[in-house]
Design a protein around this motif. Structure first.
Motif, short mmCIF file in Angstrom:
data_model
loop_
_atom_site.label_atom_id
_atom_site.label_comp_id
_atom_site.label_asym_id
_atom_site.label_seq_id
_atom_site.Cartn_x
_atom_site.Cartn_y
_atom_site.Cartn_z
N ASN A 37 0.83 -1.20 0.00
CA ASN A 37 0.00 0.00 0.00
C ASN A 37 0.88 1.26 0.00
O ASN A 37 0.75 2.12 0.86
CB ASN A 37 -0.93 -0.01 1.22
N GLY A 38 1.76 1.34 -0.97
CA GLY A 38 2.69 2.46 -1.05
C GLY A 38 2.07 3.68 -1.69
O GLY A 38 0.86 3.75 -1.90
N SER A 39 2.91 4.64 -2.01
CA SER A 39 2.44 5.87 -2.65
C SER A 39 2.82 5.83 -4.13
O SER A 39 3.40 4.86 -4.60
CB SER A 39 3.06 7.09 -1.98
N HIS A 40 2.54 6.90 -4.83
CA HIS A 40 2.95 7.01 -6.23
C HIS A 40 4.26 7.77 -6.36
O HIS A 40 4.58 8.29 -7.41
CB HIS A 40 1.84 7.71 -7.04
N GLY A 41 5.01 7.86 -5.27
CA GLY A 41 6.30 8.54 -5.26
C GLY A 41 6.44 9.56 -4.15
O GLY A 41 7.53 9.88 -3.72
N CYS A 42 5.31 10.07 -3.68
CA CYS A 42 5.35 11.07 -2.60
C CYS A 42 5.68 10.41 -1.27
O CYS A 42 5.53 9.20 -1.10
CB CYS A 42 4.01 11.78 -2.48
N LEU A 43 6.11 11.22 -0.33
CA LEU A 43 6.32 10.77 1.04
C LEU A 43 5.08 11.16 1.83
O LEU A 43 4.85 12.33 2.09
CB LEU A 43 7.57 11.42 1.64
N ASN A 44 4.28 10.15 2.14
CA ASN A 44 3.05 10.36 2.91
C ASN A 44 3.39 10.48 4.39
O ASN A 44 4.14 9.65 4.92
CB ASN A 44 2.09 9.19 2.72
N LEU A 45 2.85 11.49 5.05
CA LEU A 45 3.16 11.75 6.45
C LEU A 45 1.89 11.86 7.28
O LEU A 45 0.86 12.31 6.78
CB LEU A 45 3.91 13.08 6.58
N PRO A 46 1.99 11.48 8.57
CA PRO A 46 0.86 11.77 9.47
C PRO A 46 0.66 13.29 9.50
O PRO A 46 1.62 14.06 9.41
CB PRO A 46 1.34 11.25 10.82
N SER A 47 -0.56 13.74 9.64
CA SER A 47 -0.86 15.17 9.58
C SER A 47 -0.05 16.00 10.56
O SER A 47 0.45 17.08 10.21
CB SER A 47 -2.36 15.40 9.81
N ALA A 48 0.10 15.54 11.80
CA ALA A 48 0.86 16.30 12.80
C ALA A 48 2.32 16.46 12.39
O ALA A 48 2.90 17.54 12.55
CB ALA A 48 0.75 15.63 14.16
N ASN A 49 2.92 15.42 11.83
CA ASN A 49 4.31 15.49 11.38
C ASN A 49 4.45 16.42 10.18
O ASN A 49 5.39 17.21 10.10
CB ASN A 49 4.84 14.10 11.02
N ALA A 50 3.52 16.31 9.24
CA ALA A 50 3.55 17.17 8.06
C ALA A 50 3.44 18.64 8.47
O ALA A 50 4.13 19.50 7.93
CB ALA A 50 2.44 16.80 7.09
N ALA A 51 2.59 18.93 9.44
CA ALA A 51 2.42 20.30 9.92
C ALA A 51 3.71 20.84 10.51
O ALA A 51 4.11 21.98 10.23
CB ALA A 51 1.30 20.36 10.95
N LYS A 52 4.40 20.05 11.30
CA LYS A 52 5.66 20.48 11.93
C LYS A 52 6.72 20.77 10.87
O LYS A 52 7.42 21.77 10.94
CB LYS A 52 6.17 19.42 12.90
N ILE A 53 6.85 19.86 9.91
CA ILE A 53 7.85 20.06 8.85
C ILE A 53 7.50 21.30 8.03
O ILE A 53 8.34 22.15 7.78
CB ILE A 53 7.95 18.81 7.94
N TYR A 54 6.24 21.42 7.65
CA TYR A 54 5.78 22.54 6.82
C TYR A 54 6.08 23.89 7.48
O TYR A 54 6.50 24.84 6.84
CB TYR A 54 4.28 22.39 6.56
N LYS A 55 5.87 23.95 8.78
CA LYS A 55 6.09 25.21 9.52
C LYS A 55 7.56 25.52 9.72
O LYS A 55 7.91 26.65 10.05
CB LYS A 55 5.37 25.14 10.86
N ASN A 56 8.44 24.53 9.55
CA ASN A 56 9.86 24.73 9.85
C ASN A 56 10.80 24.65 8.66
O ASN A 56 11.99 24.87 8.80
CB ASN A 56 10.31 23.71 10.90
N VAL A 57 10.28 24.36 7.48
CA VAL A 57 11.13 24.23 6.30
C VAL A 57 11.03 25.49 5.45
O VAL A 57 9.98 26.12 5.37
CB VAL A 57 10.76 22.97 5.47
N ASP A 58 12.14 25.87 4.87
CA ASP A 58 12.16 27.02 3.97
C ASP A 58 12.06 26.56 2.52
O ASP A 58 12.51 25.45 2.18
CB ASP A 58 13.47 27.81 4.13
N LYS A 59 11.51 27.40 1.67
CA LYS A 59 11.46 27.11 0.24
C LYS A 59 12.88 26.88 -0.26
O LYS A 59 13.82 27.54 0.18
CB LYS A 59 10.81 28.27 -0.51
#
Length: 66
Positions: A37-59
């Motif tokens: 049950n993989g993805s089509h290439g993306c890295l799927n993340l739990p919502s809480a983890n995705a939120a933390k990364i999104y708020k801390n990563v720069d373009k």
């Protein structure tokens, strides 16, 4: 290039239409899930983890996949 339309709240592309994002439709992550049950290439993340990364990563932050 394939196009998928999944609604996500946190989208962080690193290679065209491939990126890190929340995957609220998944109930588990990691381990051996990619074998059946993989993805089509993306890295799927739990919502809480995705939120933390999104708020801390720069373009244009480099992403290394191995």
């Amino acid at each position: 290039m394939q196009s998928y339309d999944s609604k996500v709240k946190y989208w962080m592309p690193f290679n065209c239409n491939v990126g890190l994002h929340d995957a609220p439709w998944r109930s588990s992550f990691g381990g051996q899930i990619y074998k059946s049950n993989g993805s089509h290439g993306c890295l799927n993340l739990p919502s809480a983890n995705a939120a933390k990364i999104y708020k801390n990563v720069d373009k244009n932050t480099p992403v290394i996949i191995y």
